[in-house]
Design an enzyme around this catalytic site. Structure first.
Site, mmCIF file in Angstrom:
data_model
loop_
_atom_site.group_PDB
_atom_site.id
_atom_site.type_symbol
_atom_site.label_atom_id
_atom_site.label_comp_id
_atom_site.label_asym_id
_atom_site.label_seq_id
_atom_site.Cartn_x
_atom_site.Cartn_y
_atom_site.Cartn_z
ATOM 1 N N CYS A 8 3.449 -5.897 -3.960
ATOM 2 C CA CYS A 8 3.956 -6.789 -4.976
ATOM 3 C C CYS A 8 4.228 -7.918 -4.251
ATOM 4 C CB CYS A 8 5.378 -6.428 -5.475
ATOM 5 S SG CYS A 8 5.394 -4.858 -6.211
ATOM 6 N N ARG A 54 -1.340 -8.403 -2.934
ATOM 7 C CA ARG A 54 -0.139 -7.387 -2.700
ATOM 8 C C ARG A 54 0.082 -6.645 -3.783
ATOM 9 N NH1 ARG A 54 2.876 -9.180 1.674
ATOM 10 N NH2 ARG A 54 4.403 -7.738 0.806
ATOM 11 N N TRP A 59 2.784 -4.407 -8.386
ATOM 12 C CA TRP A 59 1.914 -3.124 -8.138
ATOM 13 C C TRP A 59 2.786 -2.109 -8.474
ATOM 14 C CZ3 TRP A 59 1.773 1.476 -5.503
ATOM 15 C CH2 TRP A 59 0.609 2.149 -5.117
ATOM 16 N N ASN A 99 10.414 -5.875 -4.606
ATOM 17 C CA ASN A 99 9.368 -5.281 -4.092
ATOM 18 C C ASN A 99 10.032 -3.880 -3.307
ATOM 19 O OD1 ASN A 99 7.202 -4.530 -2.535
ATOM 20 N ND2 ASN A 99 6.893 -6.385 -1.474
ATOM 21 N N GLY A 100 9.616 -2.840 -3.759
ATOM 22 C CA GLY A 100 10.155 -1.800 -3.200
ATOM 23 C C GLY A 100 10.452 -0.712 -4.142
ATOM 24 N N GLU A 137 -15.023 4.529 9.186
ATOM 25 C CA GLU A 137 -14.233 3.254 8.627
ATOM 26 C C GLU A 137 -15.582 2.858 7.842
ATOM 27 O OE1 GLU A 137 -12.137 1.450 8.350
ATOM 28 O OE2 GLU A 137 -13.132 -0.715 8.149
ATOM 29 N N LYS A 167 -14.944 1.418 4.012
ATOM 30 C CA LYS A 167 -15.545 0.137 3.602
ATOM 31 C C LYS A 167 -16.157 0.617 2.243
ATOM 32 C CE LYS A 167 -13.224 -1.880 5.033
ATOM 33 N NZ LYS A 167 -12.286 -1.497 5.806
ATOM 34 N N GLU A 209 -14.044 1.945 -1.039
ATOM 35 C CA GLU A 209 -12.965 1.243 -1.757
ATOM 36 C C GLU A 209 -13.250 0.129 -2.219
ATOM 37 O OE1 GLU A 209 -9.997 0.185 1.330
ATOM 38 O OE2 GLU A 209 -11.282 -0.711 2.696
ATOM 39 N N HIS A 248 -21.403 22.376 9.602
ATOM 40 C CA HIS A 248 -20.040 23.231 9.274
ATOM 41 C C HIS A 248 -19.657 22.839 7.704
ATOM 42 C CE1 HIS A 248 -20.031 24.506 13.349
ATOM 43 N NE2 HIS A 248 -20.289 23.224 13.965
ATOM 44 N N LYS A 254 -3.314 -4.738 -0.506
ATOM 45 C CA LYS A 254 -3.381 -4.871 1.121
ATOM 46 C C LYS A 254 -2.308 -4.306 2.069
ATOM 47 C CE LYS A 254 -5.455 -7.941 4.202
ATOM 48 N NZ LYS A 254 -6.442 -6.898 4.567
HETATM 49 C C1 G6P Z 1 -3.956 -0.843 2.930
HETATM 50 C C2 G6P Z 1 -5.106 -1.711 3.048
HETATM 51 C C3 G6P Z 1 -6.074 -1.517 4.092
HETATM 52 C C4 G6P Z 1 -5.389 -1.399 5.238
HETATM 53 C C5 G6P Z 1 -4.159 -0.451 5.381
HETATM 54 C C6 G6P Z 1 -3.051 -0.598 6.730
HETATM 55 O O1 G6P Z 1 -4.383 0.549 2.796
HETATM 56 O O2 G6P Z 1 -5.781 -1.546 1.634
HETATM 57 O O3 G6P Z 1 -7.019 -2.235 4.230
HETATM 58 O O4 G6P Z 1 -6.178 -0.881 6.568
HETATM 59 O O5 G6P Z 1 -3.400 -0.697 4.301
HETATM 60 O O6 G6P Z 1 -2.811 -2.076 6.735
HETATM 61 P P1 G6P Z 1 -2.453 -2.627 7.939
HETATM 62 O O7 G6P Z 1 -1.687 -3.985 7.464
HETATM 63 O O8 G6P Z 1 -1.205 -1.699 8.664
HETATM 64 O O9 G6P Z 1 -3.346 -2.782 8.756
#
Ligand code: G6P
Length: 585
Positions: A2, A28, A72, A98-99, A463, A467, A470, A486, A580
């Site tokens: 948010c 956010r 959000w 927010n929360g 990773e 990428k 998502e 396995h 994010k």
């Molecule tokens: C969310 C974002 C990711 C990020 C993760 C951790 O899930 O979508 O892209 O890697 O949070 O975020 P941080 O700010 O702790 O690196």
């Protein structure tokens, strides 16, 4: 999660400025949005809408004060009535939040019995009504807000707007709230990047402090309910750093910025990394923690410290770390990785480690963030604001820092720098190449993509899969190539794309064998390696740069995910359902 943005100042277009501010905070959360303004004729203007703000323009409202929120959803579906701001019965108290108010159901029940009427299904709405209720007994608005905040449970950040008095009250105990002002205007927002168009001088609220902002003054009431001092920090980035500029979107901008970010790290971090590595050397039991991409950086770190510095450092997911803290002592060191410095699962883990008196080291991108403030030692990535929901430059910056820390411990810092220079060269070449774009066009209709690697390339595979999935919504799964037989091999059919990380290191031969095993089951093998091989159907060359190869290897997946999303017509900056900064559990 948010985004919150409040404005008071000389402009008569506060609506436009608030919408712009919210747009910059949409990373956010972007389920729905809303704005409440006090017009200069005294009337209230309230607007709520479902979906992204996009190019929304408010009518000419002639207003100099107001606030807004981009949501959000947590409590209550994505509907107009559930969008913030929420208000009390009299429409005199407006709230953006927010929360999660964990005890909202009980409070709502009690308030309903006292005659309060609720419009939404949210937890937020009870805050406005609870303040209204408290103001029936006592006149002080600040005390009513403080008492309300103390009564609600959970991690919350909120701004209360009293239009009649043209006052904002901001308070938090979790997610960030930042304040900034110039000679003409004042802003309160969830993130400093929304304030930078106005000023570089900002104040990050501490938990449980109350900030009161009016056109004339701003006042801080500290945790002890006494007058506090607003201590400003100077942001290290500029307005253009938070704008997309000539790039098509933030994701491509941030992928393209990686060479510069990496150069800045090797040019400026030597002293700090040298000192910090000594803290790691002295610790008895160190743990790397993070969430999402930051967790994959943590696992990479675990391999780098083992291989280069001969140190055992475990990596754990932020949300799991709290269950592993029983063995921590005052000699332990917890190295928390977080781009935002606000991820609640990482922060909660850190707080538990604190209870055990362990020392905390932050590797973060955000000056003044919660993680930054609560840590004993800090490494700032200085990668500049990362606005795309997907983490790109913050990942490679973390890898560079962890790699150089390992080399510091090994006494081979210059060797590390040389390899990062090679990684930068490889990254630049990949960004310019059209090969990955063409590959994405061929893979865009795939249902599944598998990614495999061994050793330092195992977290790279994890990773990379993250990428791809998502942003393109194609199911992608990364795994250690040794695990192939396995289970995962059961899923390989004719034409299944499999990305194989095969750098020229000790994993080379075993990984190549895995590629052959999959090829024998019909897989379409995309080899990412220094040397081509007959087993590869597609070969993407990444030249040797020892363990720093993690950097260009992940850049391949960033670009692949990006081009897959673009070729499918998706917005790469705001993938569905993701935010994010995840500041709720
Ligand atoms: C969310 C974002 C990711 C990020 C993760 C951790 O899930 O979508 O892209 O890697 O949070 O975020 P941080 O700010 O702790 O690196």
């Amino acid at each position: 999660m948010c985004g919150i943005f409040a404005y008071t100042g000389e402009s008569r277009e506060s609506g436009r400025l608030i919408v712009n501010g919210l747009r910059s905070l949409e990373y956010r959360g972007y389920d729905s949005w809303g704005v409440a303004l006090k017009k200069n004729n005294g009337q209230i203007y309230l607007k709520k809408a479902v979906g992204k703000i996009g190019q929304a323009i408010l009518p000419d409202t002639n207003s100099s004060i107001g606030f807004g929120h981009t949501r959000w959803a947590t409590h209550g579906g994505v509907t107009e009535k559930n969008s913030h701001p929420h208000h009390d019965c009299q429409k005199k108290i407006f709230v953006v939040h927010n929360g999660i108010v964990e005890n909202f159901a009980h409070i709502k029940n009690v308030l309903s019995k006292s005659g309060h009427h609720f419009i939404s299904d949210t937890d937020t709405e009870i805050i406005a009504h609870l303040i209204e209720q408290k103001l029936k007994k006592q006149k002080s608005r600040s005390q009513a807000v403080l008492k309300t905040f103390n009564q609600i449970t959970g991690m919350n950040a909120l701004i209360v707007f009293f239009p009649d008095y043209e006052e904002f009250y901001a308070i938090k105990n979790g997610s960030p709230i930042v304040f900034g002002k110039n000679k003409k205007e004042k802003i309160i927002a969830s993130d400093a990047s929304a304030i930078i168009p106005y000023t570089k001088k900002v104040y990050f609220l501490e938990d449980n402090e109350l900030l009161i902002v009016t056109g004339k003054e701003e006042k801080l009431i500290d945790k002890q309910n006494k007058n506090g001092t607003i201590r400003y920090l100077n942001l290290s980035y500029d307005k253009q750093d938070v704008e997309v500029g000539s790039y098509p979107n933030f994701m491509f901008k941030e992928i393209s910025e990686q060479p510069k970010v990496l150069r800045d790290i090797i040019n400026t971090q030597r002293g700090n990394l040298g000192k910090t590595s000594q803290i790691i050397r002295k610790a008895r039991g160190s743990y790397l923690i993070g969430c999402g991409t930051a967790y994959y950086a943590a696992i990479s770190g675990s391999y780098l410290f083992a291989k280069i510095a001969k140190r055992h450092i475990d990596a754990t997911i932020g949300s799991e770390f709290g269950y592993l803290t029983d063995f921590l002592t005052e000699k332990s060191l917890v190295i928390a990785l977080s781009q935002s410095g606000e991820t609640i699962d990482t922060i909660s883990g850190i707080k538990k480690a604190r209870e055990k008196k362990a020392k905390i080291m932050a590797i973060t991108n955000v000056l003044g963030s919660t993680l930054y403030r609560i840590s004993d030692y800090r490494i700032l990535l200085q990668a500049g604001p990362e606005k795309c929901v997907l983490a790109t430059k913050s990942f490679t910056a973390k890898i560079a820092v962890l790699y150089l820390l390992s080399h510091c411990l090994n006494g081979s810092y210059d060797q590390g720098v040389n390899q990062i220079k090679k990684a930068i060269g490889e990254t630049e070449r990949l960004i310019k190449s059209t090969q990955i774009k063409e590959l994405a066009n061929r893979l865009k209709n795939s249902q599944h993509i598998y990614v495999l690697g061994r050793g330092v390339s195992y977290p790279t595979a994890l990773e990379s899969a993250l990428k791809i999935k998502e942003v393109s919504y194609i199911h992608a799964e990364g795994f250690a190539s040794g695990e192939l037989k396995h289970g995962v091999i059961a899923l390989i059919k004719k034409g299944t794309p499999v990305i194989v990380y095969n750098p020229t290191d000790e994993t080379y031969k075993d990984t190549l064998s895995s590629a052959y095993e999959m090829k024998a089951r019909g897989a379409y093998i995309i080899g990412i390696a220094e040397k081509n091989s007959p087993v590869f159907d597609e070969f993407i060359q990444v030249n040797d740069c020892q363990e720093a190869v993690i950097i260009p290897n992940v850049v391949v997946a960033q670009l692949l995910g990006y081009y897959l999303a673009v070729s499918k017509g998706y917005d790469p900056d705001k993938p569905r359902n993701l935010a994010k900064s995840v500041t709720v559990k």
